[in-house]
Design a protein around this motif. Structure first.
Motif, PDB file in Angstrom:
ATOM      1  N   MET A 154       0.820  -1.218   0.000  1.00  0.00           N
ATOM      2  CA  MET A 154       0.000   0.000   0.000  1.00  0.00           C
ATOM      3  C   MET A 154       0.848   1.259   0.000  1.00  0.00           C
ATOM      4  SD  MET A 154      -3.188   0.193  -0.346  1.00  0.00           S
ATOM      5  CE  MET A 154      -3.456   1.728  -1.222  1.00  0.00           C
ATOM      6  N   GLU A 155       2.098   1.157   0.452  1.00  0.00           N
ATOM      7  CA  GLU A 155       2.965   2.342   0.453  1.00  0.00           C
ATOM      8  C   GLU A 155       3.349   2.774  -0.969  1.00  0.00           C
ATOM      9  OE1 GLU A 155       4.083   4.258   2.944  1.00  0.00           O
ATOM     10  OE2 GLU A 155       4.256   3.079   4.784  1.00  0.00           O
ATOM     11  N   SER A 156       3.182   1.903  -1.946  1.00  0.00           N
ATOM     12  CA  SER A 156       3.591   2.261  -3.308  1.00  0.00           C
ATOM     13  C   SER A 156       2.613   3.276  -3.896  1.00  0.00           C
ATOM     14  CB  SER A 156       3.647   1.021  -4.201  1.00  0.00           C
ATOM     15  OG  SER A 156       2.398   0.821  -4.830  1.00  0.00           O
ATOM     16  N   ALA A 157       3.061   3.963  -4.954  1.00  0.00           N
ATOM     17  CA  ALA A 157       2.244   5.005  -5.577  1.00  0.00           C
ATOM     18  C   ALA A 157       1.282   4.437  -6.614  1.00  0.00           C
ATOM     19  CB  ALA A 157       3.153   6.045  -6.206  1.00  0.00           C
ATOM     20  N   VAL A 158       1.236   3.105  -6.755  1.00  0.00           N
ATOM     21  CA  VAL A 158       0.427   2.534  -7.841  1.00  0.00           C
ATOM     22  C   VAL A 158      -1.063   2.820  -7.635  1.00  0.00           C
ATOM     23  CG1 VAL A 158      -0.149   0.426  -9.106  1.00  0.00           C
ATOM     24  CG2 VAL A 158       2.167   0.780  -8.285  1.00  0.00           C
ATOM     25  N   PHE A 159      -1.505   2.853  -6.371  1.00  0.00           N
ATOM     26  CA  PHE A 159      -2.917   3.174  -6.129  1.00  0.00           C
ATOM     27  C   PHE A 159      -3.235   4.601  -6.606  1.00  0.00           C
ATOM     28  CE2 PHE A 159      -6.276   4.875  -3.248  1.00  0.00           C
ATOM     29  CZ  PHE A 159      -7.328   4.127  -3.763  1.00  0.00           C
ATOM     30  N   ASP A 160      -2.336   5.533  -6.301  1.00  0.00           N
ATOM     31  CA  ASP A 160      -2.534   6.917  -6.754  1.00  0.00           C
ATOM     32  C   ASP A 160      -2.627   6.961  -8.288  1.00  0.00           C
ATOM     33  OD1 ASP A 160      -1.678   6.955  -4.126  1.00  0.00           O
ATOM     34  OD2 ASP A 160      -0.735   8.918  -4.294  1.00  0.00           O
ATOM     35  N   THR A 161      -1.765   6.165  -8.929  1.00  0.00           N
ATOM     36  CA  THR A 161      -1.762   6.138 -10.397  1.00  0.00           C
ATOM     37  C   THR A 161      -3.106   5.631 -10.926  1.00  0.00           C
ATOM     38  OG1 THR A 161       0.589   5.668 -10.288  1.00  0.00           O
ATOM     39  CG2 THR A 161      -0.486   5.271 -12.401  1.00  0.00           C
ATOM     40  N   PHE A 162      -3.661   4.624 -10.240  1.00  0.00           N
ATOM     41  CA  PHE A 162      -4.965   4.083 -10.640  1.00  0.00           C
ATOM     42  C   PHE A 162      -6.047   5.164 -10.551  1.00  0.00           C
ATOM     43  CE2 PHE A 162      -8.940   2.006  -8.991  1.00  0.00           C
ATOM     44  CZ  PHE A 162      -9.324   1.372 -10.154  1.00  0.00           C
ATOM     45  N   ILE A 163      -6.075   5.898  -9.429  1.00  0.00           N
ATOM     46  CA  ILE A 163      -7.105   6.937  -9.270  1.00  0.00           C
ATOM     47  C   ILE A 163      -6.864   8.080 -10.266  1.00  0.00           C
ATOM     48  CG2 ILE A 163      -8.214   8.565  -7.668  1.00  0.00           C
ATOM     49  CD1 ILE A 163      -8.720   5.596  -6.991  1.00  0.00           C
ATOM     50  N   ALA A 164      -5.583   8.419 -10.494  1.00  0.00           N
ATOM     51  CA  ALA A 164      -5.268   9.470 -11.486  1.00  0.00           C
ATOM     52  C   ALA A 164      -5.745   9.051 -12.871  1.00  0.00           C
ATOM     53  CB  ALA A 164      -3.768   9.740 -11.494  1.00  0.00           C
ATOM     54  N   GLU A 165      -5.604   7.751 -13.162  1.00  0.00           N
ATOM     55  CA  GLU A 165      -6.049   7.246 -14.472  1.00  0.00           C
ATOM     56  C   GLU A 165      -7.572   7.340 -14.594  1.00  0.00           C
ATOM     57  OE1 GLU A 165      -4.172   6.911 -16.793  1.00  0.00           O
ATOM     58  OE2 GLU A 165      -4.989   5.513 -18.261  1.00  0.00           O
ATOM     59  N   ILE A 166      -8.290   7.121 -13.496  1.00  0.00           N
ATOM     60  CA  ILE A 166      -9.748   7.314 -13.505  1.00  0.00           C
ATOM     61  C   ILE A 166     -10.067   8.784 -13.815  1.00  0.00           C
ATOM     62  CG2 ILE A 166     -11.836   7.347 -12.064  1.00  0.00           C
ATOM     63  CD1 ILE A 166     -10.816   4.869 -10.622  1.00  0.00           C
ATOM     64  N   LEU A 167      -9.339   9.680 -13.158  1.00  0.00           N
ATOM     65  CA  LEU A 167      -9.565  11.126 -13.402  1.00  0.00           C
ATOM     66  C   LEU A 167      -9.276  11.481 -14.853  1.00  0.00           C
ATOM     67  CD1 LEU A 167      -7.924  12.525 -10.133  1.00  0.00           C
ATOM     68  CD2 LEU A 167     -10.372  12.348 -10.616  1.00  0.00           C
ATOM     69  N   ASN A 168      -8.192  10.892 -15.402  1.00  0.00           N
ATOM     70  CA  ASN A 168      -7.868  11.126 -16.821  1.00  0.00           C
ATOM     71  C   ASN A 168      -9.025  10.694 -17.704  1.00  0.00           C
ATOM     72  OD1 ASN A 168      -5.266  11.979 -16.244  1.00  0.00           O
ATOM     73  ND2 ASN A 168      -4.368   9.932 -16.530  1.00  0.00           N
ATOM     74  N   LYS A 169      -9.525   9.499 -17.434  1.00  0.00           N
ATOM     75  CA  LYS A 169     -10.531   8.919 -18.323  1.00  0.00           C
ATOM     76  C   LYS A 169     -11.925   9.493 -18.080  1.00  0.00           C
ATOM     77  CE  LYS A 169      -7.792   5.009 -19.662  1.00  0.00           C
ATOM     78  NZ  LYS A 169      -7.595   3.586 -19.858  1.00  0.00           N
TER      79      LYS A 169
END
Ligand code: MN
Ligand code: MN
Length: 469
Positions: free
Chosen positions: A309-324
């Motif tokens: 959970m410390e990794s930034a991959v979750f943030d990337t997932f939510i950012a990708e939702i915002l992009n799309k």
């Protein structure tokens, strides 16, 4: 003097009446509890490692109309998506109406459980036995892992990228494996040791074979095992260097007690919260607020690494939702997190009457009283705790009470006895309102953990209510 009956009524009104919830359930509800736990037990028996959890979860998501986020160029409210991170962690979402205004409603659990991993150079022979060397993962009591049937799960990846899935010991026709212990007759010295030193980490060696290769060479038993593995998987000893092999208890998840009220199984920390949150999400359609389900990895060893959970991959997932959704912009992600709410779904230490001296009875969670909330975890003076804000606790209480969910609020043991933590603080550090919210367990981190079927079903209902709210 006030009439006793009136005083009883006043007590009912003013006290926080904590009680066992079984007798508050109708026979119809009890039937649902037992039915749900059958599916839960099935899920556990098919998924004992984080990789297996992710593959079972993907199947459930696919069957319920979820799709990989990469299949979408644009997202709309109501869309159901997921992202799988290196086969070990997974994020799912059902898109709500206004992500910028409402943030996210997140429920996050973890798929990894304490276990024994193979060392990179695991195979050796001693006195005509072949063994695998192990390195334990997570907080275990080492003596609990000897003389039980163990199965072998994981992957071996060859240098050409070919990935071999290994799963031996679950099928009744498979062999199982075990770690031996000293007979009591000769254990005088061992028995004098402190419990934590009774079994040495370097002695957790898995016994895997005893037939020598039929030739006049050295290390014949090891050679015979490698020959078997080479015939079965096409691997050599060096291929263990790039493998992830886990030893887990081979026994099955079972219904427990004359009244069938409990589940005994390996890895309920935290697969119970994975299953209850995942199955709840499958029933979320067109939510007001975007519903997000996290299945994390590496919680048991500190949530580090690119699947933790410390990794930034979750943030990337939510950012990708915002992009799309075409709403992304600089610092929009941070703002969305600050508006978000989360239940950190992880198990809780249930009060065990045999060891009740470690619990403070007014603030312990009890099996059969419903889902457990932990306002804070941590150790000593709340060190390392993510402490949920009272306003948010009130909000969660309100959701549960409106939906008739049985819940209890507890602490992990007496003050200064020990402590623990979950992924809660990691999300709280982003600005998200977070509270720990999971299921009380007996024998946590042991090869066989115990939960109440009532609490398991109540968790499912609690998670459903949180997302539907
Ligand atoms: Mn946990
Ligand atoms: Mn744990």
């Amino acid at each position: 003097m006030i009439d006793k009956k009136d005083a009883e009524l006043l007590k009912e009104k003013l006290f926080n009446n904590k009680r066992n919830a079984w007798n508050l359930k109708s026979s119809d509800e009890k039937e649902k509890i037992f039915e749900y736990s059958k599916n839960y037990i099935n899920f556990l028996n098919n998924s004992k490692t984080e990789r297996e959890i992710i593959s079972s979860s993907k199947k459930i998501a696919d069957d319920n109309g979820f799709k990989d986020i990469n299949e979408f160029s644009n997202l709309q409210p109501g869309d159901k998506i997921y992202y799988i991170n290196k086969d070990k962690s997974m994020y799912l979402a059902v898109i709500g109406k206004d992500i910028l205004k409402d943030g996210l409603n997140i429920i996050g659990s973890h798929a990894d459980s304490p276990r024994l991993d193979l060392k990179p150079n695991p195979l050796y022979e001693d006195s005509e036995f072949a063994y695998f060397k192990t390195h334990y993962y997570g907080g275990i009591k080492k003596y609990q892992w000897t003389t039980i049937p163990l199965s072998i799960h994981g992957v071996i990846v060859k240098t050409n990228g070919e990935k071999i899935n290994v799963n031996i010991g679950e099928n009744d026709n498979d062999p199982i494996f075990t770690i031996t212990d000293l007979l009591p007759h000769l254990a005088q010295d061992q028995m004098e040791k402190k419990l934590k030193n009774g079994i040495d980490g370097e002695d957790l060696n898995l016994l895997i074979g005893s037939i020598p290769y039929d030739a006049d060479v050295s290390e014949k038993v090891k050679l015979n095992i490698l020959n078997i593995l080479n015939n079965k998987y096409g691997i050599t000893e060096s291929d263990f260097l790039s493998s992830e092999i886990e030893l887990v208890p081979a026994f099955k998840a079972r219904s427990m007690g004359f009244d069938n009220s409990m589940v005994a199984a390996y890895g309920q920390d935290d697969k119970v919260c994975v299953y209850t949150s995942l199955t709840a999400l499958m029933n979320i359609n067109n939510p007001e607020t975007t519903a997000v389900c996290i299945i994390s990895d590496k919680e048991e060893i500190g949530s580090m690494g690119n699947t933790g959970m410390e990794s930034a991959v979750f943030d990337t997932f939510i950012a990708e939702i915002l992009n799309k959704l075409n709403v992304n912009n600089s610092n929009v992600l941070d703002k969305v997190f600050c508006k978000s709410k989360m239940l950190s779904a992880d198990v809780d230490a249930g009060l065990d009457p045999i060891y009740s001296s470690v619990s403070e009875k007014n603030n312990a969670s009890y099996l059969g009283r419903g889902i457990g909330l932990c306002k804070y975890t941590g150790a000593r003076g709340k060190s390392g705790a993510s402490d949920a804000n009272a306003e948010f606790v009130a909000e969660v209480r309100n959701i549960f009470e409106r939906n008739n969910i049985r819940y209890q609020i507890s602490e992990l043991g007496k003050v200064d006895i020990g402590g623990g933590g979950t992924i809660a603080y990691i999300l709280a550090n982003k600005g998200i309102e977070v509270i720990d919210c999971g299921i009380p367990v007996l024998s946590m981190h042991a090869p066989y953990e115990v939960t109440s079927k009532l609490d398991v079903y109540e968790a499912y209902n609690a998670y459903l209510a949180f997302w539907k709210n």
